[in-house]
Each structure stands twice: as structure tokens, then as C-alpha cells.
Write an enzyme that holds these catalytic residues in place. Structure first.
Site, PDB file in Angstrom:
ATOM      1  N   GLU A 262       0.851  -1.203   0.000  1.00 56.57           N
ATOM      2  CA  GLU A 262       0.000   0.000   0.000  1.00 56.57           C
ATOM      3  C   GLU A 262       0.870   1.230   0.000  1.00 56.57           C
ATOM      4  O   GLU A 262       1.862   1.306   0.728  1.00 56.57           O
ATOM      5  CB  GLU A 262      -0.866   0.083   1.266  1.00 56.57           C
ATOM      6  CG  GLU A 262      -2.158  -0.650   1.280  1.00 56.57           C
ATOM      7  CD  GLU A 262      -2.959  -0.315   2.541  1.00 56.57           C
ATOM      8  OE1 GLU A 262      -2.997   0.873   2.931  1.00 56.57           O
ATOM      9  OE2 GLU A 262      -3.527  -1.241   3.143  1.00 56.57           O
ATOM     10  N   GLU A 316     -13.688   6.423  -1.922  1.00 53.67           N
ATOM     11  CA  GLU A 316     -14.669   5.629  -1.171  1.00 53.67           C
ATOM     12  C   GLU A 316     -15.425   6.536  -0.204  1.00 53.67           C
ATOM     13  O   GLU A 316     -14.881   6.978   0.806  1.00 53.67           O
ATOM     14  CB  GLU A 316     -13.967   4.494  -0.436  1.00 53.67           C
ATOM     15  CG  GLU A 316     -13.256   3.529  -1.380  1.00 53.67           C
ATOM     16  CD  GLU A 316     -12.388   2.517  -0.656  1.00 53.67           C
ATOM     17  OE1 GLU A 316     -12.945   1.599  -0.012  1.00 53.67           O
ATOM     18  OE2 GLU A 316     -11.152   2.650  -0.713  1.00 53.67           O
ATOM     19  N   LYS A 319     -15.797   6.188   3.925  1.00 59.22           N
ATOM     20  CA  LYS A 319     -14.660   6.270   4.848  1.00 59.22           C
ATOM     21  C   LYS A 319     -14.921   7.404   5.836  1.00 59.22           C
ATOM     22  O   LYS A 319     -15.633   8.370   5.531  1.00 59.22           O
ATOM     23  CB  LYS A 319     -13.367   6.518   4.071  1.00 59.22           C
ATOM     24  CG  LYS A 319     -12.872   5.313   3.249  1.00 59.22           C
ATOM     25  CD  LYS A 319     -12.298   4.248   4.146  1.00 59.22           C
ATOM     26  CE  LYS A 319     -11.680   3.100   3.358  1.00 59.22           C
ATOM     27  NZ  LYS A 319     -10.385   3.449   2.757  1.00 59.22           N
TER      28      LYS A 319
END
Length: 509
Positions: A262, A316, A319
């Protein structure tokens, strides 16, 4: 050494020198689904396959709809066992049952290449999770082998919180005291034995301070010097990766592969949140992709690429914070938030919309975009399909000197502007900056974001070459590469012939 072995060794080096293999990094994305407006997985899979160069995704569960959607696409998929789900899998029967339920129904039609056991477990400080982490990894690996699956790796992603607090250079990186021998030596030994990678989540965004923004986003900066190694770091990503490598080396496992599970940068956030902007997201992710794909590696890990997963595929909207909602490369309607070179055929150029302005690089066609002064440089005509990077007319000498210092410390060849070089004259900051800025632009893309230089660069279609000074251009190199492709094929066949002949001698075939 026996003559036959010497011959085989000679043939190996002949093969290696005759056919140079160009390495490219595998670029993937983290496909999160904490949103109520995302397209169906089948549409996502088709989009990634047909419209982008992304060849792998990492998901945070084993959603069967997602796994079915990626069947027969060839896109590699990393699945995740949730933090609360893996402790029971430390026992082999439970691990076998999990594999039977979550892997066997989809594999190999879906190219599942890795299982991530939990996420950033050490950061939870949960003793039960930490204690069951390695046993669960081992049990899942055994369960896969018992199912005759040997191509799926088992690993776990770590935050950089695994490192001891360190304000020094990367070479001083080490694992937290107490974790190094008890936790990380056994985990790294497992990775060595199973030939699986150590997964890390480096986020320069979280190490940001007001005076390190350029350092964190791959923009021109003075760098950070490591006195212990004599190496200069021009970006925080390299420093973070080398700190992890140093920690691994201190416990004797520098041979274990590293994968970036990530990393990313938010394109929007709360008002006045440090470093959050579309421009910085473009700069970080765009330059990161080119950097990890370049084969340059890091100061302590030179000449290598890194399998890298950008966070994240989508914005998103569920979140908890505004910045967490805006890590995506794409909007839910599949339009890019910004382009970092992952779209096929240049389908997008720069940001499509957003709360902040994108890179300031733009396209110019006239002589005002030239580096050397007009009275010295004869302006050639525009050349279709070719682009160069030069300083903006209003760029200051101080800013351009910083560009020169940055580019020439990043590995770009600056010999042509040195005394005696073909581009030394005219001996001016603007002329020298024009050459090196273009060299950097061509070497790293060329994408418009690589001609930003903190707003001092501009893309032009007019060739700035003059007299004996020829400005490099990637389009010309690619054309020559295509023209020489048949020679490369012949080289491969010749080398293969000699290698096979050598094997015939060696083994009396």
C-alpha cells in the site's frame, strides 16, 4: 573447475550479455469497497483489463463476486483474511477448510497470486493476533500445498510502525526492540523458506512535515544525506524503503524480497490539512510509479524494481474522514480523478476535476517556451508527436538552479551541460536548466507532471535542439527501438542456440 563447467559458465555470461532483459515493475491497485456508489465488480474487472495497464489488484476480503468477476482476465488478485478471522486458521484443519471455501472455487480461473493474512497486525498491539499471525501464515501455506497449489504466496502487510523510532538516516533503520528477534526473525525465515515477499505499507504522506513536502512528493529538493553510507536521498519513499531494508539486514534477511502492499496520497481533505491537494497526489503517485518501474531502485537497493500497489482504485465515500475518502485514482463512474500514466493510449491527460488545481505544466508551441535565449538558438519547426520540456519564460534563475541540482542528483546524465559538453554553451542557468529538465522529462515518462518542476516547466512541441546540442526525445528512441526489434530477436535466437549447444556439451545430449 572442470572444463565442462567452465564452458557452461562462459555460455551463461555470453547469453546474459547478448540479451539484456529489461525489467518493469508490476503496478497494482488496492481495490477497496467502503462506498455505496461503486460500479459492479464485473464492470471494474473489464475496465481494468481493457482501459488500463494495471495488471494486479489487492482486495481486503475474499468477496466471491469480485473473485468471479476477475476470472479469465489474467489480472493477479491478492485476497485478504480479515484481522478478526485469521486466528482460528493457525490450526491446519481450519486453514484447509478456509482454502476449500475461499480459494478452490475460483482458482485458477481467477489468478489468485497471494493471500494477505490480516493487515498491519503489529500496529494493533493485540497480543492474541500477533501470537497467531505466523502460525496462521504457515498453516495456510501448508493447506495450499496439500491442495496441490504452489503458485499462491502467503504473507502479511506491515505498517512502518514495525520500525524503532528513528530520526536518523535510513541506514540506522531497525525493528522495534523486542520484536526483532521474537517476531521478525521467524517471520522473515518463513518468507525465505517459502520464497514469499515481506509486505510493507510505506506512506510518505504520514511522515510529512511543513519543510518536507517536496521531499515527500518527489519534487525538487536538497535531499537528505546519510553520513553513514555517503548516499543522498531525494525522496522520502526511498528513505522509508531503505529503513525497512536496513532493519531486515540487521537480522540477516536482506535477501527476502520486498513488496509495496500500500502507498498513496489523498487528492482532497479537510481545509488546511497539510499536503492534501490534487497536485500533490498527482506528483506523488505519478512519480512513484515511474520511480519503482525505472529499475533504478533505492540507494541501498540499486538496480531493482518493486511490485507496488497504489492506494486506492476508487474514492470511497463511506470512509470516516474527507482525506480517507479521496485516495482514489478513479471516481465511481470510472472517470479518472487524475492520470498518472496507467490509462491505455493516453485516454486522459491530467486531472479531470477536483478541489485543487493540477500540475501547472501545459503545452506551448512558440519560441517563448525555449530554454536557451532566442538570439543564440535557431528555432526548428514543430515535429508531430514529439514533445520536450523547457523552462517557463518567467521562471527565476534561483528556481531553475534548484531544478538543475535536483535533476543532476537523481541519476539523470548531466554531462552534456558540463564544461566541454555539447550543451555547455551558452553557459547560462536557463540554458542548462532547459537541457536537464527535458532530460528528466524524457527519462521519466514523458508525462506532463514530469515537466512541472514546481510550476517552472512547460511542455513544447518545438524542438529546442541547437547547433551541436541535441535534446533527447523519447519518441525518437522508441522509433529506433522498434526499428531494432528484429535485431533483438536475432540476438535472442543466437544466444539461445549457444546456450542450448552448451547444455548439449555439458550433459552429452
Amino acid at each position: 573447475m572442470e572444463p565442462k563447467k567452465l564452458l557452461l559458465l562462459f555460455l551463461f555470461f555470453l547469453f546474459h550479455s547478448a540479451c539484456h532483459v529489461i525489467l518493469t515493475a508490476a503496478i497494482g491497485v488496492n481495490y477497496g469497497t467502503v462506498a455505496d456508489n461503486l460500479p459492479p465488480p464485473s464492470q471494474v474487472a473489464t475496465f481494468l483489463k481493457t482501459k488500463t495497464t494495471i495488471d494486479r489488484v489487492k482486495i481486503f476480503d475474499t468477496n466471491p463476486d469480485v473473485l468471479r468477476a476477475f476470472a479469465n482476465t489474467g489480472i493477479a488478485v491478492t485476497v485478504t483474511v480479515g484481522n478478526g478471522d485469521f486466528p482460528p486458521l493457525a490450526k491446519l484443519p481450519a486453514a484447509q477448510s478456509w482454502v476449500a471455501d475461499n480459494i478452490l472455487p475460483f482458482y485458477p480461473r481467477t489468478n489468485i497470486n497471494r493471500i494477505a493474512v490480516g493487515n498491519e497486525i503489529l500496529a494493533t498491539s493485540d497480543k492474541d493476533l500477533i501470537a497467531h499471525l505466523l502460525p496462521a501464515m504457515k498453516a495456510l501455506h501448508s493447506a495450499l500445498n496439500l491442495a496441490n497449489i504452489t503458485a499462491i504466496q502467503v504473507s502479511t502487510p506491515h505498517s512502518l510502525g514495525i520500525l524503532a523510532p528513528n530520526t536518523g538516516p535510513p541506514s540506522l533503520g531497525q525493528f522495534r526492540t523486542g520484536y526483532d528477534k521474537i517476531i521478525f526473525e521467524p517471520i522473515l525465515e518463513y518468507h525465505r523458506q517459502t520464497k514469499s515477499p515481506f509486505l510493507v505499507n510505506p506512506y510518505p504522506f504520514f511522515g510529512l512535515s511543513p519543510d518536507t513536502l517536496n521531499y515527500a512528493t518527489f519534487k525538487p529538493n536538497g535531499g537528505v544525506f546519510d553520513n553513514a553510507t555517503g548516499m543522498n536521498y531525494t525522496n522520502m519513499f526511498d528513505a522509508q524503503m531503505d529503513a525497512v531494508f536496513s532493519a531486515m539486514k540487521k537480522v540477516g534477511y536482506e535477501d527476502v524480497d520486498l513488496v509495496v502492499a500500500e502507498t498513496g496520497w489523498p487528492s482532497a481533505g479537510d481545509p488546511n490539512q497539510l499536503g492534501v491537494s490534487l497536485e500533490n497526489a498527482v506528483s506523488y503517485n505519478g512519480n512513484l510509479i515511474r520511480h519503482v518501474s525505472s529499475g533504478k531502485g533505492t540507494p541501498l537497493m540499486p538496480n531493482r524494481t518493486f511490485e507496488t500497489y497504489i492506494f486506492a482504485l476508487f474514492n470511497e465515500n463511506l470512509k470516516p474522514t474527507l482525506s480517507e475518502q479521496n485516495y482514489g485514482l478513479f471516481k465511481p463512474d470510472l472517470d479518472p480523478v487524475y492520470d498518472v500514466g496507467l490509462l491505455r493510449n493516453g485516454q486522459a491527460q491530467g486531472p479531470t476535476s477536483g478541489p485543487a488545481s493540477g500540475p501547472s505544466a501545459s503545452t506551448a508551441t512558440g519560441p517563448a517556451a525555449m530554454g536557451p535565449t532566442p538570439d543564440v538558438v535557431a528555432q526548428p519547426p514543430s515535429v508531430a508527436g514529439k514533445r520536450w520540456c523547457v523552462p517557463k519564460p518567467n521562471a527565476t534563475e534561483a528556481a531553475l538552479q534548484k531544478n538543475i541540482d535536483y535533476v543532476c542528483s537523481s541519476g539523470v546524465d548531466c554531462k552534456p551541460i558540463q564544461n566541454g559538453g555539447p550543451c555547455f554553451e551558452p553557459n547560462s542557468v536557463k540554458s542548462h536548466a532547459a537541457y536537464v529538465m527535458n532530460a528528466y522529462y524524457q527519462d521519466h515518462g514523458p508525462q506532463d507532471i514530469n515537466c512541472d518542476f514546481n510550476g517552472t516547466g512547460v511542455v513544447t512541441t518545438t524542438d529546442p535542439s541547437y547547433k551541436t546540442c541535441t535534446y533527447p526525445n523519447k519518441a525518437e528512441k522508441e522509433a529506433k527501438s522498434v526499428a531494432g526489434s528484429s535485431m533483438s530477436v536475432r540476438c535472442s535466437k543466437v544466444a539461445l542456440f549457444f546456450l542450448m549447444a552448451g547444455c548439449g556439451v555439458m550433459f552429452n545430449i
